[in-house]
Design a protein around this motif. Structure first.
Motif, PDB file in Angstrom:
ATOM      1  N   ALA B  13       0.923  -1.236   0.056  1.00 52.28           N
ATOM      2  CA  ALA B  13       0.003  -0.173  -0.040  1.00 52.28           C
ATOM      3  C   ALA B  13       0.618   1.228  -0.159  1.00 52.28           C
ATOM      4  O   ALA B  13       0.885   1.962   0.987  1.00 52.28           O
ATOM      5  N   THR B  18      -2.087   2.750  -3.269  1.00 53.67           N
ATOM      6  CA  THR B  18      -3.316   3.165  -2.656  1.00 53.67           C
ATOM      7  C   THR B  18      -4.075   4.310  -3.556  1.00 53.67           C
ATOM      8  O   THR B  18      -5.266   4.413  -3.561  1.00 53.67           O
ATOM      9  N   SER B  32      -9.407  -4.320   0.469  1.00 52.72           N
ATOM     10  CA  SER B  32      -8.825  -4.126   1.851  1.00 52.72           C
ATOM     11  C   SER B  32      -7.194  -4.257   1.453  1.00 52.72           C
ATOM     12  O   SER B  32      -6.856  -4.309   0.507  1.00 52.72           O
ATOM     13  N   ALA B  33      -6.466  -3.567   2.722  1.00 55.16           N
ATOM     14  CA  ALA B  33      -5.238  -3.293   2.191  1.00 55.16           C
ATOM     15  C   ALA B  33      -4.320  -3.947   3.275  1.00 55.16           C
ATOM     16  O   ALA B  33      -4.540  -3.993   4.714  1.00 55.16           O
ATOM     17  N   SER B  35      -0.878  -3.342   5.089  1.00 55.28           N
ATOM     18  CA  SER B  35       0.137  -2.018   5.132  1.00 55.28           C
ATOM     19  C   SER B  35       1.293  -2.334   6.344  1.00 55.28           C
ATOM     20  O   SER B  35       0.535  -2.757   7.275  1.00 55.28           O
ATOM     21  N   TYR B  39       0.264   1.326   9.149  1.00 52.21           N
ATOM     22  CA  TYR B  39      -0.516   0.474   9.619  1.00 52.21           C
ATOM     23  C   TYR B  39      -1.706   1.388  10.397  1.00 52.21           C
ATOM     24  O   TYR B  39      -2.808   1.362  10.277  1.00 52.21           O
ATOM     25  N   ALA B  42      -3.452   4.286   8.651  1.00 48.57           N
ATOM     26  CA  ALA B  42      -4.502   3.834   7.457  1.00 48.57           C
ATOM     27  C   ALA B  42      -5.664   3.102   8.250  1.00 48.57           C
ATOM     28  O   ALA B  42      -6.781   3.560   7.857  1.00 48.57           O
ATOM     29  N   LYS B  43      -5.569   2.388   9.314  1.00 48.85           N
ATOM     30  CA  LYS B  43      -6.605   1.623  10.107  1.00 48.85           C
ATOM     31  C   LYS B  43      -7.391   2.835  10.731  1.00 48.85           C
ATOM     32  O   LYS B  43      -8.700   2.741  10.512  1.00 48.85           O
ATOM     33  N   TYR B  47      -6.469   6.648   4.050  1.00 54.96           N
ATOM     34  CA  TYR B  47      -5.503   7.081   3.172  1.00 54.96           C
ATOM     35  C   TYR B  47      -5.913   8.725   2.639  1.00 54.96           C
ATOM     36  O   TYR B  47      -6.818   8.477   2.008  1.00 54.96           O
ATOM     37  N   LYS B  59     -10.616   4.783   2.741  1.00 56.43           N
ATOM     38  CA  LYS B  59     -10.654   4.058   3.808  1.00 56.43           C
ATOM     39  C   LYS B  59     -11.087   2.310   3.515  1.00 56.43           C
ATOM     40  O   LYS B  59     -12.175   2.037   3.166  1.00 56.43           O
ATOM     41  N   PRO B  60      -9.812   1.679   3.684  1.00 52.44           N
ATOM     42  CA  PRO B  60     -10.007   0.328   3.377  1.00 52.44           C
ATOM     43  C   PRO B  60     -11.162  -0.421   4.234  1.00 52.44           C
ATOM     44  O   PRO B  60     -11.273  -0.066   5.385  1.00 52.44           O
ATOM     45  N   VAL B  63      -7.552  -2.862   7.299  1.00 48.69           N
ATOM     46  CA  VAL B  63      -6.414  -2.638   7.184  1.00 48.69           C
ATOM     47  C   VAL B  63      -5.731  -3.917   7.835  1.00 48.69           C
ATOM     48  O   VAL B  63      -5.896  -4.220   9.038  1.00 48.69           O
TER      49      VAL B  63
END
Lengths: 311, 311
Positions: B13, B18, B32-33, B35, B39, B42-43, B47, B59-60, B63
Motif C-alpha cells: 500500500a 493506494t 482491504s489493504a 500495510s 498501518y 491507515a486503520k 489514506y 478508507k479500506p 487494514v
C-alpha cells in the motif's frame, strides 16, 4: 646552470609538488614556489612534510603569488598543478619561462604535454609520472604515506643532460627516480589502472576494495582496461599481455585505497576526468576504436561533475 | 464474483497501490489493504489522497498486517510493491490467494511476472503498467501530481472477462485504463525510457533536464535505448523506429523530472535496478546480444547500491 644548486620554480604547490620539490631543496636546489591557497603559512613557516622516508620542513627561497613575480630565470620550472581544462598552464607559467628553462610536468593523465609543447616549442619539456601517496592535510602540512617514485623522460622522447642532472639531484635526495626513453608509454601503463579505478570510485563512492570485491564492477574495470590497452596499441604503445591481470591482482592484494579522484570529488574539488579519461576517448575516436565502456563511464562522470557546486 | 463490488486485497500500500485501489473503492469495490509502515494511520483514518483528478479519502474495508490475516477470498489481489529481488512476492501473498483469485501486478520493469506465474500456475495473472506521478509524502498521505494511466493485459497474452470487469471498474472511477493484448510489449516500450533515465539519474544525481542538457549524457541515454530496443527485438518485440527519438524529444520538452529511482535512492530505499535494468542484461546474455553501455551503467549502479547502509 649550477648543476648542484639549480634554480627551480614550483608552480602548483600542492602535496605532490611540495613533496618532490622539497626533496630537491634538501639536495641543494634553490626552490621558489608559487602558492595561492597556502601563501601565508608557506611564506612564514614553509611546508611541514610528514614522510615515511623522513619528516622535513621545506622552506622555499621565495613564496610567490604568481610566476610573474619570479625575478630570476629558472633552470627548471616544475608544473605540479592538477591537470584540468580550466587551467591554462601556458598562461599561468609564461611569466617565468626563459629560453634556458626546462619545463617539468609532474601530472596525471595522457596527452597532457601537447599544449605546453606547442606554447613553448623552444624549451625542453620533461614529462614525469609520479607514483606516490601524498596528501595535503591542511595549508602548509603534507602527509606522505605511500611509495614516492618518479619516472621521467624528455617529451616526446629521449634524454638530455638537464634530465640527467635532475635525476641525479633526486637520487641525492633519496627519491626513487628513473629516466625512461618513452614517457608516453609510462603514461599509458599508468592509465590502465587510473582510468577504471579513479572513475568507478567516484561514481560508486567506493574504495578499491569495494570495487574489486564486486564481481560486476570488477568485470567493468577489466573491460575498461581492455579498451585502454586497445587505444594505447593503436597509438603505438602495445602494452604487455599481462598488464590487466597484473593490475587487477595487485589491486586485490593491496589494502583498500581511496583514489585521488574520489578524494578530490568528496572535497568538492574539480576532478581530472579529462586528462585521465576524456583524452583516451578522444584518442579512440581519432583512431576509430570502439570504447563503449569508457564512453558510458565518462558520460556519467561528466554529468556528476558538472552538477557540483564548487565552494 | 460480484462484478460491481468485487473483493480486492491490496498488497503493497504505497503511493501507486493506494491511488489506484482507492479509485476502485470509490467505484464500489470492497478493498482491504496490507500495510506495514502505514498501518496505524491507515486503520484509523484511511489514506488521504491529494489528486489532480480530485482529492479523496481511501478508507479500506480492513487494514491488515499481512495477507494471512485476510479472512475472505479476494476476486483480485493487487500487488503494488516495488519489484525487488529481496521481496519474495509468492511468499508474501500466498496466504490470501484462492483458486478464483486473479493476481494483478502493478509494477515496474521487465520479466517481473515469471516467479508469480510459476508459483500460481492456475491463477489468472493480470499484468499492468502504470504511467503516473504519485508520491507518498508521509504515512497515510499521498500526492498525485501527474498522469494516471494504466495499461493492462493477461500475462503472458490475451484478455478475459475478469480483466474486462476490472477495466470497467477503473473507467467508472474515471481512471484512464486500457486493455492490451501484449503487455510484455508495453513493458518493453516503457523500458526504453525507464532504463536510461532512472539509472543515469541516480549515478549523476540529476533530474531529466540535467541529463538531456548534457550532450555526452544524452548520447549515453540514446546508446542505452538502442541496446534496449535490440534486446526487445531479439525477444520478439520489434519496437517502432521512432521510439528513441520520441522518448528523447518528449523528455526534452517535458519539465525537469526526478525519476522514481532517484527519489528512492535519495531516501535510502532499495532501488529497482534488477527489474528495470538487470533483467534486460540477462535477456541480452540469453540471446548473445552485446550491451556494453547497459552493462557499464548496471555495474556502477550495483556498486553504488550495495554500498548504501539502509536505515
Amino acid at each position: 646552470m649550477n648543476k648542484d644548486n639549480p634554480k627551480i620554480l614550483l608552480v602548483g604547490a600542492g602535496a605532490v609538488g611540495t613533496y618532490f620539490c622539497g626533496r630537491l631543496a634538501q639536495a641543494g636546489a634553490k626552490v621558489s614556489a608559487v602558492s595561492r591557497s597556502d601563501y601565508d603559512v608557506a611564506k612564514d613557516a614553509g611546508y611541514d612534510i610528514k614522510s615515511i622516508d623522513g619528516d622535513f620542513i621545506f622552506k622555499p627561497e621565495n613564496v610567490l603569488r604568481s610566476s610573474d613575480e619570479y625575478a630570476d630565470k629558472p633552470d627548471y620550472l616544475v608544473v605540479a598543478m592538477k591537470s584540468l581544462p580550466e587551467l591554462n598552464i601556458p598562461e599561468i607559467i609564461k611569466g617565468a619561462v626563459s629560453p634556458e628553462t626546462s619545463i617539468v610536468l609532474i601530472q596525471n593523465g595522457i596527452y597532457i604535454e601537447k599544449d605546453i609543447a606547442s606554447a613553448f616549442p623552444d624549451n625542453e619539456l620533461i614529462s614525469a609520472v609520479a607514483f606516490i601517496g601524498v596528501t595535503r592535510i591542511r595549508p602548509g602540512f603534507v602527509e606522505h604515506k605511500g611509495a614516492g617514485r618518479l619516472e621521467m623522460g624528455i617529451y616526446p622522447k629521449g634524454k638530455s643532460d638537464k634530465l640527467r642532472a635532475l635525476n641525479e639531484l633526486f637520487e641525492k635526495a633519496k627519491v626513487n627516480c628513473e629516466i625512461v626513453d618513452d614517457i608516453e608509454e609510462i603514461r599509458w601503463r599508468k592509465e590502465v589502472w587510473n582510468v577504471p579505478f579513479n572513475s568507478i570510485s567516484v561514481l560508486g563512492r567506493a574504495d578499491t576494495k569495494m570495487i574489486v570485491s564486486n564481481p560486476v564492477t570488477l568485470e567493468l574495470a577489466r573491460n575498461m582496461m581492455t579498451e585502454v590497452c586497445a587505444v594505447a596499441e593503436a597509438n603505438g604503445h602495445k602494452l604487455s599481455d599481462s598488464i590487466i591481470d597484473d593490475n587487477i591482482n595487485y589491486t586485490i592484494e593491496y589494502p583498500a585505497y581511496k583514489t585521488s579522484m574520489l578524494v578530490d570529488f568528496e572535497n568538492g574539488r574539480p576532478i581530472e576526468k579529462e586528462s585521465i579519461l576524456g583524452h583516451v576517448i578522444k584518442a579512440a575516436e581519432d583512431k576509430n576504436i570502439s570504447v563503449p565502456h569508457l564512453e558510458s563511464v565518462y558520460a556519467l562522470l561528466n554529468l556528476l561533475d558538472n552538477k557540483i557546486v564548487r565552494p
